[in-house]
Write an enzyme that holds these catalytic residues in place. Structure first.
Site, PDB file in Angstrom:
ATOM      1  N   LYS A  22       0.855  -1.210   0.000  1.00  0.00           N
ATOM      2  CA  LYS A  22       0.000   0.000   0.000  1.00  0.00           C
ATOM      3  C   LYS A  22       0.878   1.243   0.000  1.00  0.00           C
ATOM      4  CE  LYS A  22      -1.754   1.479   4.075  1.00  0.00           C
ATOM      5  NZ  LYS A  22      -1.433   2.871   4.440  1.00  0.00           N
ATOM      6  N   ASN A  23       1.914   1.261   0.842  1.00  0.00           N
ATOM      7  CA  ASN A  23       2.655   2.500   1.082  1.00  0.00           C
ATOM      8  C   ASN A  23       3.666   2.846   0.008  1.00  0.00           C
ATOM      9  OD1 ASN A  23       1.074   2.904   3.268  1.00  0.00           O
ATOM     10  ND2 ASN A  23       2.625   2.330   4.788  1.00  0.00           N
ATOM     11  N   CYS A 117      -5.101  12.094  12.928  1.00  0.00           N
ATOM     12  CA  CYS A 117      -5.695  10.760  12.844  1.00  0.00           C
ATOM     13  C   CYS A 117      -5.782  10.229  14.268  1.00  0.00           C
ATOM     14  CB  CYS A 117      -4.856   9.849  11.952  1.00  0.00           C
ATOM     15  SG  CYS A 117      -3.344   9.352  12.736  1.00  0.00           S
ATOM     16  N   ARG A 122      -0.241  14.383  13.075  1.00  0.00           N
ATOM     17  CA  ARG A 122       0.197  14.114  11.696  1.00  0.00           C
ATOM     18  C   ARG A 122       0.451  15.425  10.925  1.00  0.00           C
ATOM     19  NH1 ARG A 122      -1.261   8.823  10.289  1.00  0.00           N
ATOM     20  NH2 ARG A 122       0.363   8.914   8.714  1.00  0.00           N
ATOM     21  N   ASP A 307       4.556   0.624  11.960  1.00  0.00           N
ATOM     22  CA  ASP A 307       3.327  -0.007  11.460  1.00  0.00           C
ATOM     23  C   ASP A 307       3.207  -1.467  11.875  1.00  0.00           C
ATOM     24  OD1 ASP A 307       3.344   1.817   8.297  1.00  0.00           O
ATOM     25  OD2 ASP A 307       2.802   2.388  10.331  1.00  0.00           O
ATOM     26  N   ARG A 399      -8.699  -0.451   4.945  1.00  0.00           N
ATOM     27  CA  ARG A 399      -7.876   0.604   4.320  1.00  0.00           C
ATOM     28  C   ARG A 399      -6.518   0.047   3.897  1.00  0.00           C
ATOM     29  NH1 ARG A 399      -7.332   6.159   7.322  1.00  0.00           N
ATOM     30  NH2 ARG A 399      -6.029   6.325   5.472  1.00  0.00           N
TER      31      ARG A 399
HETATM   32  C1  EPZ Z   1       4.075   6.942   6.312  1.00  0.00           C
HETATM   33  O1  EPZ Z   1       3.292   7.999   6.837  1.00  0.00           O
HETATM   34  C2  EPZ Z   1       3.165   5.730   6.272  1.00  0.00           C
HETATM   35  N1  EPZ Z   1       2.019   6.011   5.416  1.00  0.00           N
HETATM   36  C3  EPZ Z   1       2.670   5.388   7.680  1.00  0.00           C
HETATM   37  O2  EPZ Z   1       1.918   4.170   7.582  1.00  0.00           O
HETATM   38  C4  EPZ Z   1       3.889   5.131   8.566  1.00  0.00           C
HETATM   39  O3  EPZ Z   1       3.447   4.889   9.887  1.00  0.00           O
HETATM   40  C5  EPZ Z   1       4.813   6.359   8.534  1.00  0.00           C
HETATM   41  O4  EPZ Z   1       5.189   6.653   7.176  1.00  0.00           O
HETATM   42  C6  EPZ Z   1       6.083   6.136   9.339  1.00  0.00           C
HETATM   43  O5  EPZ Z   1       6.794   5.048   8.825  1.00  0.00           O
HETATM   44  C7  EPZ Z   1       2.182   5.943   4.068  1.00  0.00           C
HETATM   45  O6  EPZ Z   1       3.265   5.676   3.579  1.00  0.00           O
HETATM   46  C8  EPZ Z   1       0.964   6.203   3.239  1.00  0.00           C
HETATM   47  P1  EPZ Z   1       6.236  10.300   8.172  1.00  0.00           P
HETATM   48  P2  EPZ Z   1       3.868   9.515   6.782  1.00  0.00           P
HETATM   49  O7  EPZ Z   1       6.150  11.573   7.414  1.00  0.00           O
HETATM   50  O8  EPZ Z   1       4.616   9.730   5.527  1.00  0.00           O
HETATM   51  C9  EPZ Z   1       6.417  13.588  11.577  1.00  0.00           C
HETATM   52  C10 EPZ Z   1       0.095   2.749   7.834  1.00  0.00           C
HETATM   53  O9  EPZ Z   1      -0.303   2.196   8.870  1.00  0.00           O
HETATM   54  N2  EPZ Z   1       6.150  14.564  10.506  1.00  0.00           N
HETATM   55  O10 EPZ Z   1       7.383   9.379   7.903  1.00  0.00           O
HETATM   56  O11 EPZ Z   1       2.753  10.439   7.104  1.00  0.00           O
HETATM   57  C11 EPZ Z   1       5.249  12.672  11.851  1.00  0.00           C
HETATM   58  O12 EPZ Z   1       4.340  13.263  12.764  1.00  0.00           O
HETATM   59  C12 EPZ Z   1       0.513   4.205   7.890  1.00  0.00           C
HETATM   60  O13 EPZ Z   1       0.230   2.183   6.710  1.00  0.00           O
HETATM   61  C13 EPZ Z   1       6.262  15.919  10.795  1.00  0.00           C
HETATM   62  O14 EPZ Z   1       6.555  16.324  11.920  1.00  0.00           O
HETATM   63  O15 EPZ Z   1       4.881   9.494   8.007  1.00  0.00           O
HETATM   64  C14 EPZ Z   1       5.919  11.455  12.439  1.00  0.00           C
HETATM   65  O16 EPZ Z   1       6.168  11.654  13.821  1.00  0.00           O
HETATM   66  C15 EPZ Z   1       0.220   4.855   9.232  1.00  0.00           C
HETATM   67  N3  EPZ Z   1       6.024  16.832   9.800  1.00  0.00           N
HETATM   68  C16 EPZ Z   1       7.264  11.388  11.705  1.00  0.00           C
HETATM   69  O17 EPZ Z   1       7.454  12.689  11.142  1.00  0.00           O
HETATM   70  C17 EPZ Z   1       5.706  16.436   8.533  1.00  0.00           C
HETATM   71  O18 EPZ Z   1       5.518  17.307   7.658  1.00  0.00           O
HETATM   72  C18 EPZ Z   1       7.311  10.393  10.560  1.00  0.00           C
HETATM   73  O19 EPZ Z   1       6.180  10.626   9.732  1.00  0.00           O
HETATM   74  C19 EPZ Z   1       5.602  15.057   8.257  1.00  0.00           C
HETATM   75  C20 EPZ Z   1       5.839  14.147   9.253  1.00  0.00           C
END
Ligand code: EPZ
Length: 424
Positions: A22-23, A117, A122, A307, A399
């Site tokens: 998915k990701n 969420c 997020r 995850d 999802r």
């Molecule tokens: C991706 O989300 C995945 N989703 C998530 O999987 C996964 O948990 C996450 O990466 C971490 O591995 C998809 O790929 C669609 P991040 P993403 O940006 O890109 C902070 C699932 O269950 N952050 O790597 O949104 C954030 O709050 C889902 O399949 C900021 O501060 O995650 C987090 O603490 C859930 N500012 C950390 O970075 C930003 O602009 C990592 O988030 C963006 C993120």
């Protein structure tokens, strides 16, 4: 609304093929917005709700799409909108992935703020930082991210990520591949899904060096083309199915996988006493008489994936001893704990870590899903709980998993999907 009714106690045994990821599918689908030339044919796209929502978003923007038997065909030659509406972004925060490609192609886009969420705020500040570094003017008004760049378009920049972000790295890649000049991404996310996106973009004609490292160097090109491509496997679905075998004392073989993308998870299974055989594109797991407790800390790749944290917690309720679970990515990703404790687990939350006492006999009851991986965790617990467990609101599960109850049934589970009404 749907629920999964599970009669626990059956061993999960057998062989099954992993679905596509998915990701990686979501950013790859977004990247088709980068070029009007030709029709993409992308295989091994999992048929699950988030993918269907992303295809809905592409249709809304004016793309032509067809999706069946895990093959997605897309052409984006006749787009009619540059706006990602609230109604779709709210359903799936990964819609933010259209920010980079739409800005790169049209010089202007409006994307609804995704909001939070179940397990945290997020934020998207890093996505905005990236677009501004590449020369865009970004304003937040009326709940939308409005990003635009003057006539000369995006220009290459040095972007240093203060923290590792999968989504912001993906958006940076899709914005930079047609920017004028060279971009350098430092502290880029290493997740296999980002590597997959890089490989897809290179096949489209992009110039990216350092793939698979935390420093990506992108030389902007003038145009890209539509291609055929095969998506990678879903390492989180694979880890979830391995947990299903381990929690029920079973044994399973997964095919169509890349063991090297699950190293930290496989190491944790080995530490718990499971026997893991990983060769070529298959992983086999057999379970010990007694599971041993294993502490995990969820961190960016290649460490233990956040995850998989909830699924591991379910497993550790059956381990002989106490284990600690820390999530350094989402400090509040513990909504599954109260429901696990209602099934009979004994888990304590201490600041940003959880203490799992084991082994605990679980007894079935109705439990409420709160988010995607929490619902997977509750299904795993239901597989080992005595009597019957009903996991409600499985739209969360749908999802991110393709027909998970069919896969588990094929592996020996007593699980069925039923309709139900909730009190209004
Ligand atoms: C991706 O989300 C995945 N989703 C998530 O999987 C996964 O948990 C996450 O990466 C971490 O591995 C998809 O790929 C669609 P991040 P993403 O940006 O890109 C902070 C699932 O269950 N952050 O790597 O949104 C954030 O709050 C889902 O399949 C900021 O501060 O995650 C987090 O603490 C859930 N500012 C950390 O970075 C930003 O602009 C990592 O988030 C963006 C993120």
């Amino acid at each position: 609304m749907d629920k999964l009714v599970i009669r626990g106690g059956k061993k999960i045994c057998g062989t099954i093929a992993a679905s596509g990821s998915k990701n990686s599918a979501l950013p790859v689908i977004a990247a088709t917005l980068l070029t009007p030339d030709g029709t993409f044919a992308i295989d091994r796209i999992p048929d699950l709700k988030d993918v269907r929502t992303f295809i809905q978003l592409l249709d809304y923007l004016g793309a032509e799409t067809s999706f069946e038997n895990n093959l997605l065909k897309v052409s984006t030659g006749q787009l009619k909108s540059i706006e990602a509406p609230y109604e779709l972004v709210k359903k799936m925060r990964a819609s933010i992935y259209v920010l980079g490609p739409l800005l790169a192609r049209f010089g202007h886009t409006r994307v609804s703020l995704p909001g939070g969420c179940a397990f945290g705020p997020r934020p998207v500040d890093l996505h905005i930082m990236v677009m501004e570094k590449l020369g865009a003017t970004v304003t937040i008004e009326n709940g939308f991210i409005d990003a635009r760049v003057n006539g000369s378009g995006l220009r290459g920049a040095h972007i240093d990520f203060p923290i590792s972000s999968v989504g912001a790295t993906g958006n940076a890649l899709m914005a930079a591949v047609m920017a004028k000049g060279t971009s350098v991404l430092d502290n880029a996310a290493l997740e296999p899904e980002i590597e997959c996106l890089c490989n897809f973009l290179v096949k489209m004609g992009a110039k990216i060096d350092g793939i698979g490292t935390t420093t990506l160097v992108i030389d902007g090109v003038d145009q890209l083309k539509a291609v055929e491509f095969e998506n990678i496997f879903d390492r989180i679905e694979a880890g979830t199915l391995l947990c299903a075998a381990a929690i029920t004392g079973g044994s399973v073989t997964l095919t169509g996988v890349m063991p090297e993308q699950l190293t930290s998870v496989l190491d944790s299974f080995r530490q718990s006493g499971c026997t893991i055989a990983a060769n070529g594109d298959a992983i086999s797991l057999t379970t010990p008489e007694k599971l041993l407790p294993v502490d995990i800390t969820a961190q960016p790749y290649p460490e233990f994936p956040t995850d998989m944290q909830a699924q591991w917690m379910a497993l550790m309720t059956q381990a002989h001893g106490d284990s600690t679970i820390i999530d350094r990515i989402y400090l509040e990703r513990f909504n599954h704990i109260p429901e696990l404790n209602r099934l009979g687990a004994h888990i304590e939350i201490r600041d940003n870590w959880a203490l799992v006492h084991g082994p605990q006999e679980l007894t079935g009851t109705k439990v409420m899903s709160t988010d995607l991986r929490a619902s997977a965790c509750l299904v795993l617990a239901g597989l080992v709980a005595k009597d019957t467990t009903e996991v409600l609101r499985v739209y969360h599960l749908d999802r991110g998993y393709e027909a998970i109850e069919k896969k588990l049934t094929a592996l020996g589970a007593d699980i069925e999907r039923q309709k139900y009404q909730e009190f209004s």
